[in-house]
Each structure stands twice: as structure tokens, then as C-alpha cells.
Design a protein around this motif. Structure first.
Motif, PDB file in Angstrom:
ATOM      1  N   THR A 193      61.929  37.877  22.867  1.00 14.49           N
ATOM      2  CA  THR A 193      60.860  37.640  21.707  1.00 14.49           C
ATOM      3  C   THR A 193      61.315  39.222  20.964  1.00 14.49           C
ATOM      4  O   THR A 193      61.362  38.709  19.712  1.00 14.49           O
ATOM      5  CB  THR A 193      59.094  38.284  22.449  1.00 14.49           C
ATOM      6  OG1 THR A 193      59.200  36.959  23.051  1.00 14.49           O
ATOM      7  CG2 THR A 193      58.463  37.999  20.782  1.00 14.49           C
ATOM      8  N   ALA A 194      61.531  40.261  21.399  1.00 11.95           N
ATOM      9  CA  ALA A 194      61.533  41.474  20.131  1.00 11.95           C
ATOM     10  C   ALA A 194      62.555  41.261  19.926  1.00 11.95           C
ATOM     11  O   ALA A 194      63.069  42.228  18.759  1.00 11.95           O
ATOM     12  CB  ALA A 194      61.154  43.043  20.874  1.00 11.95           C
ATOM     13  N   SER A 195      63.673  41.322  20.612  1.00  8.88           N
ATOM     14  CA  SER A 195      64.878  41.225  20.745  1.00  8.88           C
ATOM     15  C   SER A 195      65.431  40.238  19.072  1.00  8.88           C
ATOM     16  O   SER A 195      66.169  40.500  18.372  1.00  8.88           O
ATOM     17  CB  SER A 195      65.595  40.558  21.924  1.00  8.88           C
ATOM     18  OG  SER A 195      66.226  41.493  22.887  1.00  8.88           O
ATOM     19  N   LEU A 212      52.886  33.852  22.949  1.00 11.17           N
ATOM     20  CA  LEU A 212      53.562  33.927  22.036  1.00 11.17           C
ATOM     21  C   LEU A 212      53.595  32.162  21.200  1.00 11.17           C
ATOM     22  O   LEU A 212      53.495  31.782  19.730  1.00 11.17           O
ATOM     23  CB  LEU A 212      55.516  33.963  22.763  1.00 11.17           C
ATOM     24  CG  LEU A 212      55.903  33.556  21.517  1.00 11.17           C
ATOM     25  CD1 LEU A 212      56.393  34.432  20.425  1.00 11.17           C
ATOM     26  CD2 LEU A 212      57.700  33.163  22.218  1.00 11.17           C
ATOM     27  N   ALA A 213      53.613  31.092  22.192  1.00 13.32           N
ATOM     28  CA  ALA A 213      53.229  29.400  21.410  1.00 13.32           C
ATOM     29  C   ALA A 213      52.405  29.318  20.906  1.00 13.32           C
ATOM     30  O   ALA A 213      52.102  28.659  19.492  1.00 13.32           O
ATOM     31  CB  ALA A 213      53.141  28.574  23.211  1.00 13.32           C
ATOM     32  N   VAL A 272      56.091  37.618  15.763  1.00 15.24           N
ATOM     33  CA  VAL A 272      55.309  36.631  14.422  1.00 15.24           C
ATOM     34  C   VAL A 272      55.198  37.198  13.062  1.00 15.24           C
ATOM     35  O   VAL A 272      55.395  36.365  12.375  1.00 15.24           O
ATOM     36  CB  VAL A 272      54.383  35.851  15.426  1.00 15.24           C
ATOM     37  CG1 VAL A 272      53.665  34.915  14.348  1.00 15.24           C
ATOM     38  CG2 VAL A 272      54.891  35.315  16.642  1.00 15.24           C
ATOM     39  N   LYS A 273      53.867  38.899  13.598  1.00 10.48           N
ATOM     40  CA  LYS A 273      53.464  38.838  11.751  1.00 10.48           C
ATOM     41  C   LYS A 273      54.705  39.141  10.541  1.00 10.48           C
ATOM     42  O   LYS A 273      54.776  38.787  10.017  1.00 10.48           O
ATOM     43  CB  LYS A 273      52.381  40.480  12.375  1.00 10.48           C
ATOM     44  CG  LYS A 273      51.921  40.558  11.286  1.00 10.48           C
ATOM     45  CD  LYS A 273      51.450  41.616  11.329  1.00 10.48           C
ATOM     46  CE  LYS A 273      50.820  42.542   9.946  1.00 10.48           C
ATOM     47  NZ  LYS A 273      49.904  43.766   9.776  1.00 10.48           N
ATOM     48  N   GLY A 274      55.937  39.518  12.084  1.00 13.80           N
ATOM     49  CA  GLY A 274      57.021  39.768  10.951  1.00 13.80           C
ATOM     50  C   GLY A 274      57.648  39.156  10.183  1.00 13.80           C
ATOM     51  O   GLY A 274      58.285  39.007   9.469  1.00 13.80           O
ATOM     52  N   LEU A 275      57.467  37.889  11.113  1.00 15.07           N
ATOM     53  CA  LEU A 275      58.819  36.998  10.786  1.00 15.07           C
ATOM     54  C   LEU A 275      57.404  36.476   9.325  1.00 15.07           C
ATOM     55  O   LEU A 275      58.403  35.108   8.863  1.00 15.07           O
ATOM     56  CB  LEU A 275      58.686  35.485  11.975  1.00 15.07           C
ATOM     57  CG  LEU A 275      59.828  36.395  13.296  1.00 15.07           C
ATOM     58  CD1 LEU A 275      59.753  35.132  14.277  1.00 15.07           C
ATOM     59  CD2 LEU A 275      60.825  36.489  12.570  1.00 15.07           C
ATOM     60  N   VAL A 276      56.478  35.698  10.125  1.00 13.08           N
ATOM     61  CA  VAL A 276      55.803  35.071   8.829  1.00 13.08           C
ATOM     62  C   VAL A 276      55.363  36.011   7.250  1.00 13.08           C
ATOM     63  O   VAL A 276      55.637  35.664   6.095  1.00 13.08           O
ATOM     64  CB  VAL A 276      54.019  35.547   8.732  1.00 13.08           C
ATOM     65  CG1 VAL A 276      53.457  34.378   8.001  1.00 13.08           C
ATOM     66  CG2 VAL A 276      54.095  34.473  10.356  1.00 13.08           C
ATOM     67  N   ARG A 294      52.384  39.034  18.973  1.00 13.66           N
ATOM     68  CA  ARG A 294      51.973  39.923  17.873  1.00 13.66           C
ATOM     69  C   ARG A 294      53.136  40.326  17.039  1.00 13.66           C
ATOM     70  O   ARG A 294      52.680  39.865  15.594  1.00 13.66           O
ATOM     71  CB  ARG A 294      50.417  40.500  17.848  1.00 13.66           C
ATOM     72  CG  ARG A 294      49.612  39.860  18.751  1.00 13.66           C
ATOM     73  CD  ARG A 294      48.529  40.335  18.839  1.00 13.66           C
ATOM     74  NE  ARG A 294      48.638  42.151  19.104  1.00 13.66           N
ATOM     75  CZ  ARG A 294      47.685  41.977  20.382  1.00 13.66           C
ATOM     76  NH1 ARG A 294      48.115  41.512  21.105  1.00 13.66           N
ATOM     77  NH2 ARG A 294      47.654  43.345  20.674  1.00 13.66           N
ATOM     78  N   SER A 295      53.701  41.420  17.267  1.00 13.08           N
ATOM     79  CA  SER A 295      53.725  42.131  15.765  1.00 13.08           C
ATOM     80  C   SER A 295      55.364  41.142  15.624  1.00 13.08           C
ATOM     81  O   SER A 295      55.872  41.065  14.563  1.00 13.08           O
ATOM     82  CB  SER A 295      54.646  43.172  16.334  1.00 13.08           C
ATOM     83  OG  SER A 295      54.018  44.031  16.795  1.00 13.08           O
TER      84      SER A 295
END
Length: 226
Positions: free
Chosen positions: A95-97, A52-53, A177-181, A174-175
């Protein structure tokens, strides 16, 4: 140690670097602080948290990535001494929550599937309340359509420990981080940083539980002394 720690820590930058003089990603800087060999996969940090980091580091903007540097010391030493599955479950859950409510619908489905997988794995193994999983039910309720799809797709199956560690946890990271970006939020850099902070907080709680458990299991030397 093949690469000595630099006199001055390099600036955080995207990707993997062969030597400190070329820059450093988040986990490479952590390897230096831990006194380990220069690496973006040091042993000082749990693999799920380290992944994650790295993702947060690489997906932050060049302008704001330096804000992550203050978090680097926090991940040093956050690892499970016996590869406890609870760490993978707790870190995947938080992470998912955190992300599922903030990402576009295109990313919610994978995160809902990850939450459901963590929930079933925790229950099937009788692990009780694992730090980081407290918000799973609430998060699934907040994305009802995606949760229903995940339940239909999974068909009640519980995945193995190997799949949880090797596939589910990295896919959720990955999902998220990608979604937040890509989710058109007003402050994606801030969301990424707060996601990493939330995961670090859960890892610290897991480490505290490990220390408490070890202390309870240690023999009482005063009682056995002769």
C-alpha cells in the motif's frame, strides 16, 4: 444469517448500510458472496485488506465506483488462518510503496514512516522476504527527504505487533488513499482501483504461501498407512 442475500446484488455505494436494499459497500458485497452475515467487516478477508477496500470504495467517485465490483470476488477467502503478522506487513508495504510515489509531499512522510516501520519489523523478526515488501528499499530511495525524517523520528525503534496491526497499518491505508484522492493526479479513481488490485495480488501470494506451508507440514498419510 440475519439478512438473507438479495436476489440481485445492490449497487456499490459509499458508507455502511443496514440492509442490502439500502445499497452495499465493497466489503458488504463480499460478505454476501462469502455466505456470511451482512457486514462491512466480514471474516472472509484480512482486516488490513478489508480496511483498504472500504477506504477505496468510499473515496471513489459515484461515477466510477461500480468499476470496483469485479474485484469483490477476489477478496473472498483472502485471510490468514492464524493471524500471521506477515499479512499485515506485506499488505502495509505494498500500500505504502504504491502510493508514496504518487501522492503529494504532505502524505509522503506518513507513508515513508510506514515503510521504514515495516522494514525494521520484518528484519527484527527474521521473517525474510515477505510478499509485498520487495519494493520497500526502492520506494524509500524515491522519497529521500521523507525517509530521512522518518529515520530521525523513529530513532531506530521497532514497534510491537499490536501497534503494527492496530495503528500503523490503518494509518498507512488512510494516508495512501487520501493522498491519491487529493494529489491532483489525472485519474484518482484509476489509482485507487490499481492500489486495491496491488494489495489483492499480495494477499493472493500470501495465501499461496500459507497453503504451500500447510501442505509441507501435513503428515504423509501414505507413509504412515499400515
Amino acid at each position: 444469517m440475519t439478512d438473507q442475500a438479495p436476489d440481485i446484488l445492490p449497487l456499490l455505494s459509499r458508507g455502511k448500510h443496514r440492509r442490502p436494499k439500502h445499497g452495499a459497500c465493497f466489503m458488504e458485497m463480499a460478505s454476501v458472496m462469502a455466505g456470511e452475515r451482512w457486514s462491512d467487516h466480514p471474516g472472509c478477508t484480512h482486516p488490513v485488506l478489508a480496511e483498504l477496500a472500504r477506504l477505496v470504495n468510499d473515496n471513489s467517485t459515484d461515477r466510477r465506483r461500480s468499476e470496483l465490483a469485479v474485484l469483490v470476488p477476489s477478496v473472498v477467502g483472502l485471510n490468514s488462518p492464524d493471524d500471521d503478522l506477515r499479512w499485515t506487513l506485506g499488505l502495509t508495504a505494498v500500500t505504502a510503496s504504491y502510493a508514496v510515489r504518487r501522492v503529494p509531499q504532505s502524505s509522503q512522510r506518513a507513508l515513508a514512516a510506514g515503510l521504514l516501520t515495516v522494514q525494521r519489523a520484518t528484519e527484527a523478526r527474521g521473517l525474510g522476504t515477505v510478499p509485498g515488501t520487495e519494493d520497500v528499499d526502492s520506494a524509500l530511495r524515491d522519497v529521500p527527504e521523507e525517509a530521512r525524517f522518518a529515520r530521525r523520528f523513529s530513532d531506530g525503534r521497532t514497534v510491537s505487533d499490536r501497534l503494527l496491526r492496530g495503528q500503523v497499518a490503518p494509518a498507512v491505508a488512510r494516508s495512501a488513499v487520501k493522498g491519491l484522492v487529493t494529489g491532483h493526479q489525472p485519474d484518482p479513481d484509476g489509482d485507487l482501483r490499481r492500489l486495491l488490485q496491488a494489495a489483492i495480488g499480495v494477499a493472493q501470494r500470501l495465501a499461496d504461501e500459507d497453503r504451500t506451508r500447510a501442505a509441507r507440514q501435513a503428515p504423509d498419510r501414505s507413509a504412515t498407512a499400515t
